[in-house]
Design a protein around this motif. Structure first.
Motif, PDB file in Angstrom:
ATOM      1  N   HIS A 144       0.807  -1.229   0.000  1.00 34.80           N
ATOM      2  CA  HIS A 144       0.000   0.000   0.000  1.00 34.80           C
ATOM      3  C   HIS A 144       0.836   1.273   0.000  1.00 34.80           C
ATOM      4  O   HIS A 144       0.320   2.368  -0.244  1.00 34.80           O
ATOM      5  CB  HIS A 144      -0.956  -0.017   1.186  1.00 34.80           C
ATOM      6  CG  HIS A 144      -1.993  -1.104   1.088  1.00 34.80           C
ATOM      7  ND1 HIS A 144      -2.985  -1.112   0.124  1.00 34.80           N
ATOM      8  CD2 HIS A 144      -2.154  -2.261   1.776  1.00 34.80           C
ATOM      9  CE1 HIS A 144      -3.728  -2.199   0.244  1.00 34.80           C
ATOM     10  NE2 HIS A 144      -3.232  -2.916   1.228  1.00 34.80           N
ATOM     11  N   ASP A 176     -16.135  -8.257  -0.383  1.00 32.75           N
ATOM     12  CA  ASP A 176     -16.278  -7.035  -1.186  1.00 32.75           C
ATOM     13  C   ASP A 176     -15.411  -7.215  -2.413  1.00 32.75           C
ATOM     14  O   ASP A 176     -14.187  -7.002  -2.369  1.00 32.75           O
ATOM     15  CB  ASP A 176     -15.833  -5.811  -0.391  1.00 32.75           C
ATOM     16  CG  ASP A 176     -15.890  -4.532  -1.241  1.00 32.75           C
ATOM     17  OD1 ASP A 176     -15.646  -3.442  -0.688  1.00 32.75           O
ATOM     18  OD2 ASP A 176     -16.170  -4.627  -2.464  1.00 32.75           O
ATOM     19  N   ASN A 225     -12.640  -4.767  -3.525  1.00 31.41           N
ATOM     20  CA  ASN A 225     -11.574  -4.326  -2.634  1.00 31.41           C
ATOM     21  C   ASN A 225     -10.298  -5.135  -2.875  1.00 31.41           C
ATOM     22  O   ASN A 225     -10.118  -6.205  -2.314  1.00 31.41           O
ATOM     23  CB  ASN A 225     -12.051  -4.465  -1.170  1.00 31.41           C
ATOM     24  CG  ASN A 225     -11.318  -3.499  -0.263  1.00 31.41           C
ATOM     25  OD1 ASN A 225     -10.231  -3.040  -0.623  1.00 31.41           O
ATOM     26  ND2 ASN A 225     -11.891  -3.205   0.876  1.00 31.41           N
ATOM     27  N   TRP A 226      -9.380  -4.589  -3.679  1.00 30.19           N
ATOM     28  CA  TRP A 226      -8.153  -5.286  -4.082  1.00 30.19           C
ATOM     29  C   TRP A 226      -7.162  -5.341  -2.925  1.00 30.19           C
ATOM     30  O   TRP A 226      -7.090  -4.386  -2.153  1.00 30.19           O
ATOM     31  CB  TRP A 226      -7.539  -4.499  -5.244  1.00 30.19           C
ATOM     32  CG  TRP A 226      -6.180  -4.945  -5.638  1.00 30.19           C
ATOM     33  CD1 TRP A 226      -5.854  -5.944  -6.494  1.00 30.19           C
ATOM     34  CD2 TRP A 226      -4.937  -4.400  -5.161  1.00 30.19           C
ATOM     35  NE1 TRP A 226      -4.502  -6.064  -6.606  1.00 30.19           N
ATOM     36  CE2 TRP A 226      -3.891  -5.128  -5.795  1.00 30.19           C
ATOM     37  CE3 TRP A 226      -4.593  -3.386  -4.289  1.00 30.19           C
ATOM     38  CZ2 TRP A 226      -2.547  -4.863  -5.571  1.00 30.19           C
ATOM     39  CZ3 TRP A 226      -3.256  -3.120  -4.047  1.00 30.19           C
ATOM     40  CH2 TRP A 226      -2.258  -3.851  -4.693  1.00 30.19           C
ATOM     41  N   GLN A 254     -10.416  -8.677  -1.501  1.00 29.18           N
ATOM     42  CA  GLN A 254     -11.875  -8.723  -1.702  1.00 29.18           C
ATOM     43  C   GLN A 254     -12.592  -8.886  -0.359  1.00 29.18           C
ATOM     44  O   GLN A 254     -13.490  -9.706  -0.195  1.00 29.18           O
ATOM     45  CB  GLN A 254     -12.257  -9.849  -2.663  1.00 29.18           C
ATOM     46  CG  GLN A 254     -11.605  -9.679  -4.042  1.00 29.18           C
ATOM     47  CD  GLN A 254     -12.081 -10.730  -5.016  1.00 29.18           C
ATOM     48  OE1 GLN A 254     -13.295 -10.843  -5.278  1.00 29.18           O
ATOM     49  NE2 GLN A 254     -11.151 -11.505  -5.542  1.00 29.18           N
ATOM     50  N   ALA A 274     -13.984  -6.375   3.047  1.00 27.79           N
ATOM     51  CA  ALA A 274     -14.215  -5.034   3.601  1.00 27.79           C
ATOM     52  C   ALA A 274     -14.535  -5.170   5.090  1.00 27.79           C
ATOM     53  O   ALA A 274     -15.185  -6.143   5.512  1.00 27.79           O
ATOM     54  CB  ALA A 274     -15.376  -4.354   2.883  1.00 27.79           C
TER      55      ALA A 274
END
Ligand code: IDE
Length: 448
Positions: free
Chosen positions: A178, A302, A305-306, A309, A311
């Motif tokens: 990130h 989700d 959401n990479w 997946q 959330a």
């Protein structure tokens, strides 16, 4: 009448810090740059332009800070050694002044009856090694082992608890996936490589310790237990992926000798085929596991959401800290009992546990009232007792943190300390939570 809480008579109650977050003077006395001095000098990387140039000035105030720990009745102190103070270029020439600083600190701790617990790596990689690929270069296992050998040789006569790495998950997820932490990469192909090399380096350091060490060595991982938001199959599967990615990605190779199968599912083509010999290195026997616990996650599927997946699902009735973490002491009990169930019975230390809350300006008579942090402390220590009652071989507990300090990219605004630091004056003021913790330690956990 609730049953009295029972902690082992030699339970190690203490606090934890890390070099870059508290020391200041990162380049003093021959020390070299780290990826954090470099990251902090990059505009926009740390909130408010904060840096570790001064921090808590611990590099100069270490004697007073040890006196503060003594005043609070601490039994132990977990701190990290800055690799670039010892080896300014990461390898090669040793900096005697750097070794001497930690000599003085360790001797002062022992003179005050405080057990030093030393972390070799708490995120501050020498910048010169990052220039050579850092955690992406497989040679780093040898570089780290050479650094470890120097430190073991110097301090193993006085340090009885060693930690190789602090939280390989955070180093990888923040530093390579990130990009929120140094060195600030965002690359799904790099992240697994960095993570694997961190574990290889851990194993290489343990091998060196088995050659020359006389005491105990372990690894510290951050564990966030995952709970499905519903019993819907996609939420259960999402929860399993989240647990594999954050928790089992590190504990499985170290204790079971292989990665969870979910990682290939998560990373796909970015997940390499690892050489089998690496797992012999990674899964060296450890004397203890260190667990950092702050919060839990409630997970739902989700697809957008990479790369997980998954959330998170906010819990409307819960208390959340300034870092957005749900206060959930039951998760600490579940984590400790869950570790024992999956990996077996071994000595466990909670090496970090704490909370960031906004602290009001100092009240009259220099008091700092922090009721939310006190509630968190009480709840988590009761959670420890529940784990001990369920058979967990818990040996110690380190509050994060002794001092308000540099919360990495979040700067100084997020205060985890049980001791308030006025960064303009460097004045230390024990908060009400420190006075509570001192009472808990003095009664060995009886007076919660
Ligand atoms: O964030 C508080 C502390 C931090 O100051 C320590 O240096 C570090 O060891 C530490 N690890 C966690 C665990 N969780 C975490 C999750 C996402 C990003 C960063 C940390 C919390 N903390």
């Amino acid at each position: 009448m609730t049953r009295p809480i029972r902690f082992p008579s030699n339970f190690l109650w203490g606090t934890a810090t890390s070099a870059y977050q508290i020391e200041g003077s990162p380049l003093a006395d021959g020390a070299g740059h780290s990826i954090w001095t470099r990251f902090a000098a990059t505009p926009g990387r740390i909130a408010n332009g904060d840096t570790g140039d001064v921090a808590c000035d611990h590099y100069r105030r270490w004697r007073d800070d040890v006196a503060l720990m003594r005043q609070l009745g601490m039994k132990a102190y977990r701190f990290s050694i800055a690799w670039s103070r010892i080896l300014p270029q990461g390898t090669g020439a040793v900096n005697e002044a750097g070794l001497a600083f930690y000599d003085r600190l360790i001797d002062e701790l022992l003179a005050n009856g405080i057990e030093p617990m030393v972390t070799l790596y708490h995120w501050d990689l020498p910048a010169a090694l990052d220039d050579r690929g850092g955690w992406l270069n497989p040679d780093i296992a040898d570089w780290f082992a050479a650094y470890a050998r120097i430190v073991f040789d110097r301090y193993d006569d006085r340090v009885r608890h060693w930690v190789t790495l602090n939280e390989p998950w955070v180093v990888t997820d923040g530093g390579y996936l990130h990009g929120t932490l140094a060195p600030g990469h965002r690359n799904a192909y790099e992240a697994p490589i960095a993570s694997h090399n961190l574990l290889r380096a851990h194993g290489a350091a343990v091998q060196v310790y088995r050659e020359i060490g006389r005491h105990q060595i372990g690894l510290v991982v951050n564990i966030e237990p995952k709970y499905p938001a519903s019993d819907a199959p996609e939420d259960v599967a999402a929860t399993r992926r989240a647990d594999a990615y954050m928790n089992r990605q590190y504990l499985d190779p170290v204790f079971l000798g292989s990665y969870p199968a979910e990682l290939k599912e998560i990373f796909g083509p970015a997940w390499p085929d690892w050489p089998a010999r690496d797992f012999d290195l990674i899964s060296q026997k450890l004397d203890f596991i260190g667990i950092n616990y702050y919060t839990r996650n409630v997970c739902r599927h989700d697809g957008a959401n990479w790369p997980l997946q998954v959330a998170p699902v906010r819990q409307p009735q819960a208390t959340y800290t300034e870092t957005g973490w749900e206060v959930f002491p039951q998760g600490l009990t579940d984590t400790l009992v869950g570790f024992k169930r999956r990996y077996g019975d071994m000595p466990v230390y909670v090496m970090e546990n704490g909370s960031a809350f906004y602290d009001p300006p100092q009240a009259a008579h220099g008091r700092v009232h922090d009721p939310l942090r006190m509630d968190c402390l009480r709840g988590n220590i009761a959670a420890l007792a529940a784990a001990i009652e369920q058979g967990v071989d818990l040996r110690g507990y380190m509050v994060w943190s002794l001092l308000d300090n540099l919360e990495w990219s979040l700067g100084f605004a997020k205060r985890f300390g049980i001791v308030h630091v006025d960064f303009a004056t460097q004045r230390r003021t024990p908060k009400d939570s420190a006075l509570l913790y001192a009472r808990i330690v003095a009664s060995n956990g009886a007076c919660l």
